[in-house]
Design an enzyme around this catalytic site. Structure first.
Site, PDB file in Angstrom:
ATOM      1  N   LEU A  65     -42.316  -2.636  -0.544  1.00 53.67           N
ATOM      2  CA  LEU A  65     -40.911  -2.190  -0.479  1.00 53.67           C
ATOM      3  C   LEU A  65     -40.133  -2.715  -1.680  1.00 53.67           C
ATOM      4  CD1 LEU A  65     -38.948  -4.770   0.362  1.00 53.67           C
ATOM      5  CD2 LEU A  65     -39.839  -4.292   2.627  1.00 53.67           C
TER       6      LEU A  65
ATOM      7  N   LYS B 159     -51.707  -5.713  -4.910  1.00 53.37           N
ATOM      8  CA  LYS B 159     -50.279  -6.041  -4.988  1.00 53.37           C
ATOM      9  C   LYS B 159     -49.926  -6.620  -6.356  1.00 53.37           C
ATOM     10  CE  LYS B 159     -46.089  -6.943  -3.965  1.00 53.37           C
ATOM     11  NZ  LYS B 159     -45.064  -5.927  -3.808  1.00 53.37           N
TER      12      LYS B 159
ATOM     13  N   VAL C 227     -38.443  -9.226   3.243  1.00 53.61           N
ATOM     14  CA  VAL C 227     -39.598  -8.492   3.756  1.00 53.61           C
ATOM     15  C   VAL C 227     -39.705  -8.610   5.279  1.00 53.61           C
ATOM     16  CG1 VAL C 227     -42.128  -8.444   3.776  1.00 53.61           C
ATOM     17  CG2 VAL C 227     -40.902  -8.556   1.619  1.00 53.61           C
TER      18      VAL C 227
ATOM     19  N   CYS D 212     -39.998 -11.015  -7.354  1.00 51.89           N
ATOM     20  CA  CYS D 212     -41.405 -10.607  -7.373  1.00 51.89           C
ATOM     21  C   CYS D 212     -42.033 -10.552  -8.762  1.00 51.89           C
ATOM     22  CB  CYS D 212     -41.548  -9.262  -6.676  1.00 51.89           C
ATOM     23  SG  CYS D 212     -41.216  -9.402  -4.921  1.00 51.89           S
TER      24      CYS D 212
ATOM     25  N   GLY E  53     -33.803  -2.167 -20.696  1.00 57.44           N
ATOM     26  CA  GLY E  53     -32.641  -2.869 -20.164  1.00 57.44           C
ATOM     27  C   GLY E  53     -32.566  -4.296 -20.638  1.00 57.44           C
TER      28      GLY E  53
ATOM     29  N   THR F 289     -43.625 -17.000  -1.028  1.00 58.92           N
ATOM     30  CA  THR F 289     -44.731 -17.590  -1.794  1.00 58.92           C
ATOM     31  C   THR F 289     -44.197 -17.891  -3.197  1.00 58.92           C
ATOM     32  OG1 THR F 289     -45.463 -15.308  -2.210  1.00 58.92           O
ATOM     33  CG2 THR F 289     -46.680 -16.560  -0.572  1.00 58.92           C
TER      34      THR F 289
HETATM   35  P1  NAD Z   1     -37.503 -14.758   1.452  1.00 57.85           P
HETATM   36  O1  NAD Z   1     -37.440 -16.041   0.691  1.00 57.85           O
HETATM   37  O2  NAD Z   1     -36.338 -13.838   1.424  1.00 57.85           O
HETATM   38  O3  NAD Z   1     -37.835 -15.061   2.983  1.00 57.85           O
HETATM   39  C1  NAD Z   1     -38.830 -15.922   3.422  1.00 57.85           C
HETATM   40  C2  NAD Z   1     -38.416 -16.467   4.797  1.00 57.85           C
HETATM   41  O4  NAD Z   1     -39.509 -17.174   5.356  1.00 57.85           O
HETATM   42  C3  NAD Z   1     -37.255 -17.445   4.748  1.00 57.85           C
HETATM   43  O5  NAD Z   1     -36.245 -17.022   5.639  1.00 57.85           O
HETATM   44  C4  NAD Z   1     -37.869 -18.772   5.193  1.00 57.85           C
HETATM   45  O6  NAD Z   1     -36.964 -19.595   5.909  1.00 57.85           O
HETATM   46  C5  NAD Z   1     -38.996 -18.295   6.081  1.00 57.85           C
HETATM   47  N1  NAD Z   1     -40.073 -19.269   6.297  1.00 57.85           N
HETATM   48  C6  NAD Z   1     -40.667 -20.097   5.408  1.00 57.85           C
HETATM   49  N2  NAD Z   1     -41.641 -20.804   6.007  1.00 57.85           N
HETATM   50  C7  NAD Z   1     -41.674 -20.414   7.307  1.00 57.85           C
HETATM   51  C8  NAD Z   1     -42.481 -20.775   8.429  1.00 57.85           C
HETATM   52  N3  NAD Z   1     -43.470 -21.666   8.327  1.00 57.85           N
HETATM   53  N4  NAD Z   1     -42.239 -20.176   9.607  1.00 57.85           N
HETATM   54  C9  NAD Z   1     -41.253 -19.263   9.719  1.00 57.85           C
HETATM   55  N5  NAD Z   1     -40.467 -18.871   8.693  1.00 57.85           N
HETATM   56  C10 NAD Z   1     -40.676 -19.443   7.503  1.00 57.85           C
HETATM   57  O7  NAD Z   1     -38.804 -14.025   0.903  1.00 57.85           O
HETATM   58  P2  NAD Z   1     -39.054 -12.446   0.727  1.00 57.85           P
HETATM   59  O8  NAD Z   1     -38.335 -11.958  -0.466  1.00 57.85           O
HETATM   60  O9  NAD Z   1     -38.860 -11.762   2.026  1.00 57.85           O
HETATM   61  O10 NAD Z   1     -40.609 -12.461   0.366  1.00 57.85           O
HETATM   62  C11 NAD Z   1     -41.585 -12.809   1.315  1.00 57.85           C
HETATM   63  C12 NAD Z   1     -42.955 -12.485   0.740  1.00 57.85           C
HETATM   64  O11 NAD Z   1     -43.067 -11.072   0.524  1.00 57.85           O
HETATM   65  C13 NAD Z   1     -43.226 -13.116  -0.621  1.00 57.85           C
HETATM   66  O12 NAD Z   1     -44.591 -13.434  -0.716  1.00 57.85           O
HETATM   67  C14 NAD Z   1     -42.888 -12.018  -1.595  1.00 57.85           C
HETATM   68  O13 NAD Z   1     -43.587 -12.137  -2.811  1.00 57.85           O
HETATM   69  C15 NAD Z   1     -43.347 -10.793  -0.840  1.00 57.85           C
HETATM   70  N6  NAD Z   1     -42.659  -9.551  -1.198  1.00 57.85           N
HETATM   71  C16 NAD Z   1     -41.320  -9.560  -1.436  1.00 57.85           C
HETATM   72  C17 NAD Z   1     -40.677  -8.368  -1.746  1.00 57.85           C
HETATM   73  C18 NAD Z   1     -39.197  -8.347  -2.037  1.00 57.85           C
HETATM   74  O14 NAD Z   1     -38.728  -7.333  -2.546  1.00 57.85           O
HETATM   75  N7  NAD Z   1     -38.444  -9.383  -1.719  1.00 57.85           N
HETATM   76  C19 NAD Z   1     -41.410  -7.173  -1.809  1.00 57.85           C
HETATM   77  C20 NAD Z   1     -42.767  -7.203  -1.534  1.00 57.85           C
HETATM   78  C21 NAD Z   1     -43.382  -8.409  -1.234  1.00 57.85           C
END
Ligand code: NAD
Length: 440
Positions: free
Chosen positions: A156, A210, A11, A266, A259, A86
């Site tokens: 996304l 969400k 994200v 998520c 599937g 999270t």
């Molecule tokens: P991710 O695990 O891919 O990335 C999270 C990043 O945050 C990691 O690189 C980690 O090192 C960094 N991080 C953690 N603590 C930190 C801090 N204190 N300071 C700076 N960086 C820090 O996670 P993601 O898949 O991108 O998801 C992030 C959030 O978005 C989650 O809450 C998820 O539920 C939500 N989300 C994800 C998606 C998806 O498709 N992946 C879609 C919508 C919402």
């Protein structure tokens, strides 16, 4: 605008890159030094179609930079997006440690007003927690800078993240102060040229929207999976049923495919967190609970079909597995159905020869301890001498393989297709024992 994005995962990196592509000055912060080093060298730590080019273009133009320095990143952006993970805590509730740490870091370093935007998926009430945590830090510091906390959940889809971010269906802004709403409207103006997509609402509704979206989608998948299993038992074809119901505009065709179960970072965790939130309020979410329970069972559907064919003991058997990522066009392996398939087959003594177009490096790390799994760089190589082919992810490259070659390489021409990629009659005419999901 000067924007900081905290977290460079799926994200954060996509958001940062797309915001920079619209002309903003963006700084991305991550605690993971290796990731930031890679990004600075122009390498992308995740697989997401189109992302590399946007990152390169904007980093090259000086609009997108990467840092591990909190003070620098807090000083940089008037707006601070929080896009950290999270993950589920032990009881299934969302672990807010990273979100609160990111927020407190902002409060520790800020020397002017800031708009803090929560993009991570967080339970209702988190914005209040963030506000309180930041106020406490500022009080400890003995300073008083104004700040707003906004909820801006991200919708996304991995694999189509750039397109989704660039032309979103909707942009939800949960905020209760006019300044923050105005800032958010300006940030998102370039992403909604054809029509207004911003929905401003109270923070709690934005946070809940969400979870409601993901729970609804997870329920839809589980509903179709159970309907498919029933179709199979009744001698009906779920593909025909799908066509028959999707035509109703109240139902629609989207997201109506049965599937091998849903996975990813998520749905599973958000469904659990939502149930936890409900429990805290002495409510139960029976529909969502059932969707989750059905999904656990569905992930075992492919191994069940193998057992039905070969018996409980699979010692001495080898199965080819096409697809490891939880869905196509991503390398994300979190909660992937393939992991449940592999665990069940190898627990029963089988060996697995797996191939995935992009997720193998990640899968190798996760499955390092399972010596019964072999990774094959070539999809056909995985088939060599196997007692059957299982398909767990609908990558395009699996849609029209050289079936003659598949047939000649397999020891037994059994295909258990967890994504209904092929036509049963056609497969039978080519000499395969073909089993899809819900296809009589
Ligand atoms: P991710 O695990 O891919 O990335 C999270 C990043 O945050 C990691 O690189 C980690 O090192 C960094 N991080 C953690 N603590 C930190 C801090 N204190 N300071 C700076 N960086 C820090 O996670 P993601 O898949 O991108 O998801 C992030 C959030 O978005 C989650 O809450 C998820 O539920 C939500 N989300 C994800 C998606 C998806 O498709 N992946 C879609 C919508 C919402």
């Amino acid at each position: 605008m000067k924007i900081t994005v905290i977290g460079t995962g799926y994200v954060g990196l996509v958001s940062g890159a797309c915001l920079a592509d619209m002309g903003n000055d963006v700084m991305c912060l991550d605690v993971d030094e290796a990731k930031i080093r890679q990004l600075r060298q122009g390498a992308i730590p995740i697989y997401e179609p189109g992302l590399e080019e946007i990152v390169r273009r904007n980093a090259g133009a000086g609009r997108l930079r990467f840092t591990t320095d909190v003070a620098e990143s807090v000083a940089f952006g008037d707006v601070q997006f929080i896009a950290v993970g999270t993950p589920p805590g032990e009881d299934g509730s969302a672990d807010l440690r990273h979100v609160l740490e990111a927020a407190c870091n902002i409060a520790r370093q800020m020397t002017a007003a800031r708009v803090v935007v929560d993009k991570s998926t967080v339970p209702v009430g988190t914005a209040d927690k963030v506000r309180r945590a930041m106020a406490d830090v500022l009080a400890e510091r003995g300073v008083d800078f104004p700040f707003s906390v906004v909820s801006n959940p991200e919708f996304l889809k991995e694999g189509a993240a750039i397109k989704d971010f660039m032309s979103p269906d909707r942009i939800i802004i949960g905020a209760d102060d006019e300044h923050a709403i105005d800032v958010m409207r300006r940030i998102y103006a370039p992403f909604q040229r054809t029509h207004e997509r911003v929905m401003v609402m109270d923070v709690r509704s934005a946070e809940l929207a969400k979870y409601a979206a993901n729970a609804m989608l997870a329920t839809r998948v589980s509903f179709m999976n159970e309907m498919a299993n029933l179709a199979e038992a009744l001698g009906a074809d779920i593909e025909q049923v799908r066509r028959g119901i999707g035509a109703d505009p109240r139902i629609g065709y989207h997201f109506l495919y049965p599937g091998a179960g849903y996975g990813g970072s998520c749905f599973p965790k958000d469904v659990q967190a939502l149930m936890r939130t409900a429990a805290e309020h002495k409510l139960s979410m029976r529909v969502v609970e059932a969707a989750e329970a059905a999904n656990h069972l569905q992930k075992l559907r492919l191994p069940q079909k193998v057992v039905a064919r070969y018996g409980e003991d699979l010692a001495g058997r080898t199965f080819a597995l096409w697809g490891l990522a939880f869905k196509p066009n991503t390398d994300d392996m979190r909660e992937a159905p393939s992991l449940a398939v592999i665990a069940e087959l190898t627990r029963r003594g089988a060996r697995v020869r797996a191939h995935d177009p992009v997720a193998m490096p990640r899968a190798r790390e996760i499955l390092a301890a399972n010596t019964a799994v072999e990774f094959c760089d070539d999809m056909y190589q995985a088939l060599d001498g196997a007692d059957g082919l299982l398909i767990a992810t609908e990558w395009k490259v699996f849609r029209a393989p050289d079936f003659q070659r598949v047939h000649s390489l397999l020891k037994t021409p059994l295909i258990i297709d967890g994504r209904n990629l092929y036509q049963p009659a056609e497969m039978r005419s080519q000499g395969f024992d073909y089993q899809g999901i819900g296809r009589a």
